[in-house]
Design a protein around this motif. Structure first.
Motif, PDB file in Angstrom:
ATOM      1  N   GLN A  15      -4.813  13.908  -8.900  1.00 20.24           N
ATOM      2  CA  GLN A  15      -3.489  14.344  -9.353  1.00 20.24           C
ATOM      3  C   GLN A  15      -3.447  14.727 -10.828  1.00 20.24           C
ATOM      4  O   GLN A  15      -2.518  15.418 -11.250  1.00 20.24           O
ATOM      5  CB  GLN A  15      -2.466  13.258  -9.052  1.00 20.24           C
ATOM      6  N   HIS A  47      -8.507   6.925  -3.844  1.00 19.45           N
ATOM      7  CA  HIS A  47      -7.133   7.439  -3.855  1.00 19.45           C
ATOM      8  C   HIS A  47      -7.160   8.824  -3.201  1.00 19.45           C
ATOM      9  O   HIS A  47      -6.766   9.816  -3.789  1.00 19.45           O
ATOM     10  CB  HIS A  47      -6.567   7.453  -5.269  1.00 19.45           C
ATOM     11  N   TRP A  48      -7.767   8.861  -1.981  1.00 17.71           N
ATOM     12  CA  TRP A  48      -7.628   9.938  -1.009  1.00 17.71           C
ATOM     13  C   TRP A  48      -8.606  11.106  -1.099  1.00 17.71           C
ATOM     14  O   TRP A  48      -8.708  11.885  -0.152  1.00 17.71           O
ATOM     15  CB  TRP A  48      -6.196  10.506  -1.000  1.00 17.71           C
ATOM     16  N   ASN A  92      -6.276   3.084  -1.786  1.00 19.67           N
ATOM     17  CA  ASN A  92      -4.859   3.263  -2.049  1.00 19.67           C
ATOM     18  C   ASN A  92      -4.172   3.718  -0.761  1.00 19.67           C
ATOM     19  O   ASN A  92      -4.480   4.785  -0.226  1.00 19.67           O
ATOM     20  CB  ASN A  92      -4.640   4.331  -3.127  1.00 19.67           C
ATOM     21  N   GLU A  93      -3.264   2.868  -0.254  1.00 17.61           N
ATOM     22  CA  GLU A  93      -2.386   3.246   0.848  1.00 17.61           C
ATOM     23  C   GLU A  93      -3.118   3.768   2.086  1.00 17.61           C
ATOM     24  O   GLU A  93      -2.992   4.950   2.455  1.00 17.61           O
ATOM     25  CB  GLU A  93      -1.366   4.295   0.367  1.00 17.61           C
ATOM     26  N   TRP A 107      -2.375   3.489   5.092  1.00 21.36           N
ATOM     27  CA  TRP A 107      -1.414   4.091   6.044  1.00 21.36           C
ATOM     28  C   TRP A 107      -1.255   5.587   5.788  1.00 21.36           C
ATOM     29  O   TRP A 107      -1.184   6.400   6.728  1.00 21.36           O
ATOM     30  CB  TRP A 107      -0.046   3.394   5.941  1.00 21.36           C
ATOM     31  N   VAL A 108      -1.185   5.968   4.519  1.00 20.11           N
ATOM     32  CA  VAL A 108      -0.990   7.388   4.190  1.00 20.11           C
ATOM     33  C   VAL A 108      -2.205   8.199   4.635  1.00 20.11           C
ATOM     34  O   VAL A 108      -2.067   9.270   5.244  1.00 20.11           O
ATOM     35  CB  VAL A 108      -0.717   7.577   2.678  1.00 20.11           C
ATOM     36  N   ASN A 128       2.642  -0.794  -3.424  1.00 18.65           N
ATOM     37  CA  ASN A 128       3.334   0.400  -3.919  1.00 18.65           C
ATOM     38  C   ASN A 128       4.707   0.442  -3.278  1.00 18.65           C
ATOM     39  O   ASN A 128       4.829   0.469  -2.049  1.00 18.65           O
ATOM     40  CB  ASN A 128       2.563   1.668  -3.553  1.00 18.65           C
ATOM     41  N   TYR A 143       8.509   2.310  -3.226  1.00 18.79           N
ATOM     42  CA  TYR A 143       9.394   3.407  -3.629  1.00 18.79           C
ATOM     43  C   TYR A 143      10.792   3.245  -3.075  1.00 18.79           C
ATOM     44  O   TYR A 143      11.778   3.562  -3.740  1.00 18.79           O
ATOM     45  CB  TYR A 143       8.799   4.752  -3.191  1.00 18.79           C
ATOM     46  N   SER A 171      12.995   1.675   4.235  1.00 27.10           N
ATOM     47  CA  SER A 171      12.936   2.710   5.242  1.00 27.10           C
ATOM     48  C   SER A 171      14.002   2.401   6.287  1.00 27.10           C
ATOM     49  O   SER A 171      14.070   1.292   6.799  1.00 27.10           O
ATOM     50  CB  SER A 171      11.536   2.702   5.861  1.00 27.10           C
ATOM     51  N   TRP A 177      14.123  10.114  -1.100  1.00 23.47           N
ATOM     52  CA  TRP A 177      13.966   8.686  -0.829  1.00 23.47           C
ATOM     53  C   TRP A 177      15.123   7.926  -1.467  1.00 23.47           C
ATOM     54  O   TRP A 177      15.474   8.160  -2.630  1.00 23.47           O
ATOM     55  CB  TRP A 177      12.632   8.165  -1.372  1.00 23.47           C
ATOM     56  N   GLU A 197       2.444   0.569  -7.913  1.00 23.60           N
ATOM     57  CA  GLU A 197       3.168   1.831  -8.120  1.00 23.60           C
ATOM     58  C   GLU A 197       4.643   1.583  -7.877  1.00 23.60           C
ATOM     59  O   GLU A 197       5.017   0.936  -6.898  1.00 23.60           O
ATOM     60  CB  GLU A 197       2.729   2.936  -7.141  1.00 23.60           C
ATOM     61  N   TRP A 230       4.639   4.355 -11.602  1.00 28.27           N
ATOM     62  CA  TRP A 230       4.125   5.644 -11.137  1.00 28.27           C
ATOM     63  C   TRP A 230       5.118   6.699 -11.593  1.00 28.27           C
ATOM     64  O   TRP A 230       6.247   6.678 -11.129  1.00 28.27           O
ATOM     65  CB  TRP A 230       3.979   5.698  -9.606  1.00 28.27           C
ATOM     66  N   GLU A 243       1.700  16.487  -7.148  1.00 24.09           N
ATOM     67  CA  GLU A 243       2.324  15.580  -6.179  1.00 24.09           C
ATOM     68  C   GLU A 243       1.956  16.001  -4.744  1.00 24.09           C
ATOM     69  O   GLU A 243       2.810  16.310  -3.917  1.00 24.09           O
ATOM     70  CB  GLU A 243       3.839  15.522  -6.414  1.00 24.09           C
ATOM     71  N   TRP A 244       0.647  16.050  -4.469  1.00 19.11           N
ATOM     72  CA  TRP A 244       0.129  16.251  -3.114  1.00 19.11           C
ATOM     73  C   TRP A 244       0.791  17.461  -2.434  1.00 19.11           C
ATOM     74  O   TRP A 244       0.836  18.516  -3.037  1.00 19.11           O
ATOM     75  CB  TRP A 244       0.257  14.959  -2.300  1.00 19.11           C
ATOM     76  N   PHE A 259       7.132  12.964 -11.259  1.00 19.04           N
ATOM     77  CA  PHE A 259       7.220  11.502 -11.239  1.00 19.04           C
ATOM     78  C   PHE A 259       6.931  10.883 -12.608  1.00 19.04           C
ATOM     79  O   PHE A 259       7.008   9.669 -12.764  1.00 19.04           O
ATOM     80  CB  PHE A 259       6.210  10.927 -10.247  1.00 19.04           C
TER      81      PHE A 259
HETATM   82  C1  GBH Z   1       2.237   7.244  -3.437  1.00 23.18           C
HETATM   83  O1  GBH Z   1       2.421   7.462  -2.086  1.00 23.18           O
HETATM   84  C2  GBH Z   1       0.883   7.705  -3.847  1.00 23.18           C
HETATM   85  O2  GBH Z   1      -0.002   6.616  -4.000  1.00 23.18           O
HETATM   86  C3  GBH Z   1       0.854   8.543  -5.086  1.00 23.18           C
HETATM   87  O3  GBH Z   1      -0.373   9.183  -5.212  1.00 23.18           O
HETATM   88  C4  GBH Z   1       2.018   9.517  -5.034  1.00 23.18           C
HETATM   89  O4  GBH Z   1       1.975  10.464  -6.066  1.00 23.18           O
HETATM   90  C5  GBH Z   1       3.283   8.723  -5.103  1.00 23.18           C
HETATM   91  O5  GBH Z   1       3.319   7.742  -4.121  1.00 23.18           O
HETATM   92  C6  GBH Z   1       4.545   9.553  -5.001  1.00 23.18           C
HETATM   93  O6  GBH Z   1       4.636  10.186  -3.762  1.00 23.18           O
HETATM   94  O7  GBH Z   1      10.584   9.752   3.752  1.00 23.18           O
HETATM   95  O8  GBH Z   1      12.123   8.016   3.077  1.00 23.18           O
HETATM   96  O9  GBH Z   1      10.658   7.660   4.979  1.00 23.18           O
HETATM   97  C7  GBH Z   1       3.714   7.245  -1.596  1.00 23.18           C
HETATM   98  C8  GBH Z   1       3.748   6.943  -0.121  1.00 23.18           C
HETATM   99  C9  GBH Z   1       4.771   7.362   1.934  1.00 23.18           C
HETATM  100  C10 GBH Z   1       6.157   6.672   0.106  1.00 23.18           C
HETATM  101  C11 GBH Z   1       5.955   7.948   2.629  1.00 23.18           C
HETATM  102  C12 GBH Z   1       7.368   7.209   0.817  1.00 23.18           C
HETATM  103  C13 GBH Z   1       8.244   8.014   2.963  1.00 23.18           C
HETATM  104  C14 GBH Z   1       9.643   7.605   2.598  1.00 23.18           C
HETATM  105  N1  GBH Z   1       4.959   7.392   0.511  1.00 23.18           N
HETATM  106  N2  GBH Z   1       7.187   7.293   2.238  1.00 23.18           N
HETATM  107  S1  GBH Z   1      10.838   8.306   3.677  1.00 23.18           S
END
Ligand code: GBH
Length: 441
Positions: A22, A123-124, A167-168, A170-171, A294, A296, A299, A321, A348, A394, A401-402, A410
């Motif tokens: 990133q 980290h992916w 890192n994550e 699940w993702v 991490n 954010y 859900s 989100w 994060e 973060w 941002e992917w 961010f």
């Molecule tokens: C992280 O992933 C990453 O580690 C990082 O690299 C990235 O830049 C950062 O977050 C910001 O995206 O749509 O309401 O159901 C975040 C993983 C997975 C968090 C999906 C939010 C969906 C929320 N994300 N999740 S929602």
């Protein structure tokens, strides 16, 4: 916003976080091999603004100035990741000396500035060469990952505060192999389940190998976790929320801490369940020194497929989100209640917002407010007995941002991608003042 947060211990880890793909750019410099994200970005339609990581924040060239900036924030820690194909271009065999030298400059540069280095191995950005042989769906990749972990530890481990394996997961599994919206862009629930198994297995195998090699850094993993809340009180919504809780949280936490996959998720997977070899689940329970979380948002889950996320009336970030700091306290308490967890780190936390630069300033009061409220949510969990080791924002700076490309920001530091100029936003200035106040409390 008033600040009643005053119970953090003096040795609490305060940081900012980034990841290699990133921020680094220099996608083929000095012998770096391509990663699956380099290839994914080249697919038409994969990235919202059709961008890629070729330049990003040019951190590969500007690292020294960036480390100075981190130090100026007054944090005591920095979380970053190593690009596997930068240090081992084909994902196995030969190491790239120039790539390793880069991360050595980062680690030594952090120590010289009194900053703890917290390193993430994956980290992916998996080496493309490993995707060619099946990537994380191929069991052999777990051994390649162990070799990679040992190589990094041999070169840098004596100076690292921590090493996180993944890192994550699940993702990687679900967004990368089931939804297909992240690299490598595969759409198969069966493949995703196998990938999640191999990620957890490689984590456990790497931890065991690192302990045998000798390691001074703390070892752990980073999970993306969110409390699941049913959209309504209906039985259908509640059942769906329980299943989603299984998929996102228990699928990872149960094997890591209890040595078994959750029965309800296994049953739901049916024929898509992963192939598990004898001993795999035991390997996954390798003791950890920390768990990275991490966070954010929470859900909101509905059995109704047409339910739209972000529609409860809570404010949402630029990602859509919901802003829900209470969910972080709830999550941390749940982890303590349900699992024998090691010290927890928020590795994060942050938000994308529509920032505007006015006269060289960015008045991102929404992000500032977001951070202040989530730090307070961590303090509340600590008051209720959760063993917290640290908190990291973060992200240090705006970055790639992917799948959203550069459209979502961010950072607590603004990046002008034309000039690569960095500007501290109000949130960064607030974080600096907050940390300064912690020192004098
Ligand atoms: C992280 O992933 C990453 O580690 C990082 O690299 C990235 O830049 C950062 O977050 C910001 O995206 O749509 O309401 O159901 C975040 C993983 C997975 C968090 C999906 C939010 C969906 C929320 N994300 N999740 S929602």
């Amino acid at each position: 916003m008033s600040n009643k947060t005053n119970n953090f211990p003096a040795d609490f880890v305060w940081g900012v976080a980034t990841s290699a793909f990133q921020i680094e750019g220099a996608s083929s410099a000095d012998g770096k091999g391509p990663s699956i994200w380099d290839s994914f970005c080249a697919k038409p339609g994969a990235i919202a603004d059709a961008s890629n990581g070729d330049n990003a924040c040019q951190h590969y060239q500007r690292w020294a100035e960036d480390l100075d900036m981190i130090a100026a924030l007054g944090v005591n820690a920095y979380r970053f990741s190593v690009s596997w194909p930068r240090v081992q271009p084909a994902g196995s065999g030969a190491w790239n000396a120039k790539g390793l030298d880069f991360y050595e400059r980062i680690v030594d540069g952090l120590l010289a500035r009194d900053l703890q280095p917290h390193l993430t191995l994956n980290h992916w950005d998996l080496p493309d060469a490993l995707q060619a042989t099946g990537g994380w769906a191929n069991r052999d990749t777990t051994q390649r990952f162990v070799d990679y972990a040992l190589g990094i530890n041999a070169r840098l481990g004596d100076r690292l505060a921590s090493i996180a394996t993944h890192n994550e997961p699940w993702v990687v599994a679900v967004l990368g192999h089931e939804a297909g919206i992240f690299a490598p862009g595969i759409k198969s629930r069966k493949t995703a389940a196998q990938v999640s198994h191999h990620l957890l297995l490689s984590h456990g195998l790497a931890l065991r190998a690192l302990r045998e090699q000798g390691v001074s850094a703390k070892l752990g993993i980073v999970l993306n976790l969110a409390p699941m809340h049913p959209a309504t009180d209906s039985a259908a919504d509640r059942a769906q929320a329980t299943l989603e809780d299984g998929r996102l949280l228990r699928w990872y936490l149960d094997p890591l801490f209890k040595g078994a996959y959750p029965a309800d998720v296994l049953a739901d997977l049916g024929d898509d369940a992963p192939q598990i070899e004898p001993g795999d689940l035991q390997s996954m329970t390798a003791p950890m020194d920390f768990l990275g979380v991490n966070y954010y948002s929470h859900s909101v889950v509905s059995a109704d497929k047409s339910y739209k996320a972000g529609s409860t009336g809570l404010p949402v970030t630029d990602m859509g989100w919901e802003v829900y700091p209470e969910g972080l306290t709830e999550l941390l308490l749940r982890l303590k209640r349900d699992y024998p967890v090691p010290p927890l780190f928020v590795t994060e936390n942050g938000g994308a917002f529509k920032d505007e630069m006015v006269d060289g300033q960015v008045h991102d009061s929404d992000r500032l407010d977001y951070l202040a409220r989530h730090i307070e949510a961590v303090a509340e969990a600590m008051r209720q007995g959760v063993n917290m080791g640290g908190y990291m924002v973060w992200s240090l700076m705006d970055n790639f941002e992917w799948a959203s490309g550069y459209e979502k920001r961010f950072g607590i530091v603004h990046v002008d991608y034309q000039t690569q100029q960095r500007t501290l936003k109000d949130s960064a200035l607030w974080y600096r003042d907050f940390l300064q106040a912690q020192k004098t409390l």
